[in-house]
Design a protein around this motif. Structure first.
Motif, short mmCIF file in Angstrom:
data_model
loop_
_atom_site.label_atom_id
_atom_site.label_comp_id
_atom_site.label_asym_id
_atom_site.label_seq_id
_atom_site.Cartn_x
_atom_site.Cartn_y
_atom_site.Cartn_z
N GLY A 27 3.22 -5.05 16.88
CA GLY A 27 3.52 -3.93 15.52
C GLY A 27 2.32 -4.14 14.71
N TRP A 28 1.90 -5.24 14.61
CA TRP A 28 0.57 -5.35 13.51
C TRP A 28 -0.55 -4.77 14.06
CZ3 TRP A 28 0.05 -6.20 8.63
CH2 TRP A 28 -1.28 -6.62 8.00
N ARG A 36 -6.76 3.62 11.01
CA ARG A 36 -8.13 4.02 11.01
C ARG A 36 -8.18 5.54 11.33
NH1 ARG A 36 -11.07 3.30 15.15
NH2 ARG A 36 -9.71 2.18 16.70
N HIS A 37 -6.99 6.15 11.73
CA HIS A 37 -7.04 7.49 12.22
C HIS A 37 -5.86 8.23 11.31
CE1 HIS A 37 -9.17 6.74 15.94
NE2 HIS A 37 -8.52 5.47 15.88
N PHE A 38 -5.01 7.74 10.75
CA PHE A 38 -3.91 8.29 9.99
C PHE A 38 -3.70 7.66 8.44
CE2 PHE A 38 -2.89 8.46 14.66
CZ PHE A 38 -3.26 9.86 14.70
N ASP A 39 -2.99 8.34 7.84
CA ASP A 39 -2.62 7.79 6.52
C ASP A 39 -1.00 7.26 6.54
OD1 ASP A 39 -2.75 7.40 3.77
OD2 ASP A 39 -2.65 9.50 3.14
N LEU A 40 -1.01 5.81 6.45
CA LEU A 40 0.26 5.35 6.87
C LEU A 40 1.22 4.91 5.63
CD1 LEU A 40 -0.82 3.08 9.82
CD2 LEU A 40 -0.16 5.52 9.87
N HIS A 50 5.19 -12.03 2.67
CA HIS A 50 4.52 -13.27 2.37
C HIS A 50 3.21 -13.68 3.09
CE1 HIS A 50 6.65 -14.99 5.69
NE2 HIS A 50 5.83 -16.35 5.61
N THR A 51 3.15 -12.80 4.45
CA THR A 51 2.01 -13.09 5.35
C THR A 51 1.18 -11.73 5.21
OG1 THR A 51 3.23 -12.35 7.35
CG2 THR A 51 2.90 -14.58 6.76
N ILE A 52 1.75 -10.61 5.07
CA ILE A 52 1.13 -9.49 4.86
C ILE A 52 0.22 -9.27 3.69
CG2 ILE A 52 1.18 -6.79 4.69
CD1 ILE A 52 3.86 -7.01 6.68
N GLU A 53 0.82 -9.39 2.40
CA GLU A 53 0.22 -9.27 1.07
C GLU A 53 -1.26 -10.18 1.38
OE1 GLU A 53 2.54 -8.95 -1.87
OE2 GLU A 53 3.23 -6.96 -1.31
N PRO A 54 -1.10 -11.36 1.35
CA PRO A 54 -2.30 -12.28 1.37
C PRO A 54 -3.50 -11.76 2.24
CG PRO A 54 -0.24 -13.61 1.45
CD PRO A 54 -0.03 -12.06 1.53
N TRP A 55 -2.88 -11.29 3.61
CA TRP A 55 -4.00 -10.94 4.69
C TRP A 55 -4.38 -9.67 4.10
CZ3 TRP A 55 -5.61 -6.79 7.70
CH2 TRP A 55 -6.32 -7.07 8.71
N ILE A 56 -3.98 -8.72 3.77
CA ILE A 56 -4.53 -7.41 2.93
C ILE A 56 -5.64 -7.78 2.10
CG2 ILE A 56 -4.05 -5.35 1.65
CD1 ILE A 56 -3.47 -5.09 4.81
N ALA A 57 -5.18 -8.85 1.03
CA ALA A 57 -6.00 -9.16 -0.12
C ALA A 57 -7.38 -9.66 0.41
CB ALA A 57 -5.42 -10.19 -1.00
N ARG A 58 -7.14 -10.27 1.79
CA ARG A 58 -8.59 -10.95 2.28
C ARG A 58 -9.14 -9.84 3.18
NH1 ARG A 58 -4.90 -14.96 3.57
NH2 ARG A 58 -5.15 -14.36 5.97
N HIS A 59 -8.68 -8.68 3.47
CA HIS A 59 -9.22 -7.57 4.11
C HIS A 59 -9.18 -6.23 3.57
CE1 HIS A 59 -8.38 -10.85 7.20
NE2 HIS A 59 -9.26 -10.41 7.55
N PRO A 60 -9.72 -6.21 2.28
CA PRO A 60 -9.37 -4.87 1.60
C PRO A 60 -9.63 -3.57 2.14
CG PRO A 60 -11.42 -6.02 0.83
CD PRO A 60 -10.86 -6.87 1.58
N TYR A 62 -8.48 -2.57 4.51
CA TYR A 62 -6.99 -2.04 4.96
C TYR A 62 -6.09 -1.95 4.04
CZ TYR A 62 -8.49 -3.24 9.71
OH TYR A 62 -9.32 -3.01 10.93
N SER A 63 -6.38 -2.06 2.44
CA SER A 63 -5.66 -1.92 1.39
C SER A 63 -5.12 -0.35 1.30
CB SER A 63 -6.53 -2.24 0.02
OG SER A 63 -7.46 -1.27 0.00
N HIS A 64 -5.40 0.54 2.01
CA HIS A 64 -4.99 1.83 1.90
C HIS A 64 -3.58 1.94 2.60
CE1 HIS A 64 -7.18 1.79 5.59
NE2 HIS A 64 -6.44 2.67 6.19
N ILE A 65 -3.21 1.07 3.50
CA ILE A 65 -1.92 1.16 4.09
C ILE A 65 -0.79 0.73 3.10
CG2 ILE A 65 -0.53 0.19 6.03
CD1 ILE A 65 -3.10 -0.65 7.36
N ARG A 66 0.01 1.68 3.01
CA ARG A 66 1.27 1.41 2.02
C ARG A 66 2.46 0.79 2.66
NH1 ARG A 66 -1.26 6.30 1.87
NH2 ARG A 66 -2.26 7.18 -0.09
#
Length: 424
Positions: A27-28, A36-40, A50-60, A62-66
């Motif tokens: 799923g991830w 990369r192709h769509f607005d999600l 608790h695992t998604i938000e720290p990961w997104i913080a390290r990989h900005p 992908y911060s456009h994913i809501r």
């Protein structure tokens, strides 16, 4: 393409978390590739935050994913532990999150709803979402195990599989399933049996697509640490110890093969309710010194053990351990598997031995023959090299491009129909 120009998609991803395997990891990866192709807008469980938000913080990047999060109140989920009660909880979760789906899609002008996980065709979707441009899957869950195999199971698994056979046989009468098939704009099917379970009038919307791809980074992160001249031939199996995964078949096949080659060893990674039966089978066959049940291990340990193994076994009788099979490919390991008509479409005789589903006794015999065949070091190393080459064609980026092309075709057709009808 500019982010504002991308098609908006609402993704229901109950199982979606970084750094894990199986359906959660799948799923991830799908979410990352689709982004990369769509607005999600991605709806998942609150327990994944608790695992998604720290990961997104390290990989900005992908911060456009809501991400949207929801779990039932604590008082309403006290009975759920791990996978225990997951079906009931998932049904309740879909029901309780339907207002979130409706509000988010309406407020943001989202026309496309994608039910990504869980990919079980028998489980429900958002009642609002499935009335929109509805992308469903990849789905499976309609494969059954013949009585020839289940007669060897404990009473619990015999009952589970007997009920499953009845449920699948009754699919033509299953209103929920038939309505989802009717409403879906696109149905992604994990296996041929899944596609065939769909009524012919809806089958034109069904596309074959496995849900897993190759994690190419594993090839760099995990290297073989064993001595290359070690005489022992190590086979590895990974997954939950559920009866349908066929670990008992591999154990019996190993016992047969050991009569001709005493250098064989089998490592089994995973826990589950079938452990007792497997342990008893190992003891009965007198091969306790040749088989090790390691229990559940961290993913890094699993991948290192795979790198150190010689051959990976996947004796699942239906679509399962797909991530394990693709990890074997990227780590350059020959695969022995049973042909499920799903992920096995990506494997050929150059780097895998695939055994047709047949009578149980014959399958055990064929597994034993495959084990003995791959005791040949030159052959398995040649197949492993070809597996590693093949892995380059099945990366997650390639899978993402395939997903995007498939979805764009359907979304484009739907948008065209709506424009013709004056809805846009």
């Amino acid at each position: 393409m500019d982010q504002k120009e991308k098609t908006k998609i609402f993704v229901s991803a109950y199982a979606c978390e970084p750094g894990l395997g199986s359906e959660i990891g799948v799923g991830w990866h799908w979410v990352l590739e689709m982004s990369r192709h769509f607005d999600l807008w991605v709806l998942t469980r609150e327990s994944n935050r608790h695992t998604i938000e720290p990961w997104i913080a390290r990989h900005p990047e992908y911060s456009h994913i809501r991400f949207l999060y929801y779990d039932l109140p604590r008082w309403a989920r006290w009975w759920k532990r791990g996978m225990r009660g997951v079906r009931l909880y998932y049904n309740l979760w879909q029901w309780r999150t339907d207002p979130i789906v409706r509000r988010t899609m309406r407020d943001n002008g989202i026309a496309v709803y994608h039910l990504l996980t869980y990919g079980n065709a028998l489980w429900p979707a958002s009642s609002y979402g499935q009335k929109q441009v509805f992308v469903w899957g990849p789905i499976g869950g309609v494969d059954t195990i013949p009585a020839d195999y289940t007669s060897h199971y404990g009473w619990k698994w015999r009952l589970i599989e007997a009920v499953r056979r009845m449920v699948v046989a009754a699919l033509p009468l299953n209103r929920g399933f038939q309505h989802r098939c009717r409403d879906a704009s696109l149905i992604l099917c994990k296996s041929h049996s899944m596609r065939e379970a769909i009524k012919e009038e809806y089958r034109h919307k069904a596309v074959m697509m496995t849900d897993v791809a190759v994690e190419t980074q594993h090839a760099q992160d995990f290297q073989r640490q064993r001595q290359p001249d070690e005489p022992t031939v190590r086979f590895l199996m990974v997954g939950r110890l559920d009866a349908w995964r066929g670990f008992d078949l591999a154990v019996e096949a190993l016992a047969k093969a050991l009569r001709e080659n005493g250098q064989l060893r089998l490592d089994i990674l995973g826990e589950g309710s079938d452990r007792k039966r497997i342990t008893e089978s190992i003891k009965r066959l007198g091969i306790g010194k040749k088989v090790t049940l390691h229990g559940k291990v961290p993913m890094d340990t699993c991948l290192q053990m795979m790198a150190d193994s010689d051959v990976v076994l996947n004796p699942c009788l239906k679509e399962g351990a797909v991530t394990t099979a693709f990890d074997a490919m990227t780590l350059g390991k020959a695969l022995i598997g049973i042909d499920t008509g799903g992920y096995t479409r990506y494997f050929n005789q150059d780097y895998a031995i695939l055994i047709a589903k047949d009578k149980r006794e014959k399958v055990v015999e064929k597994l034993a023959e495959a084990i003995l065949r791959l005791a040949d070091k030159r052959l398995r190393e040649d197949m492993g090299h070809k597996a590693k080459e093949a892995a380059l064609h099945f990366s997650w980026q390639t899978k993402g491009d395939e997903i995007a092309a498939t979805l764009r075709q359907v979304v484009g057709q739907k948008n065209g129909q709506q424009s013709d009808n004056g809805h846009l």
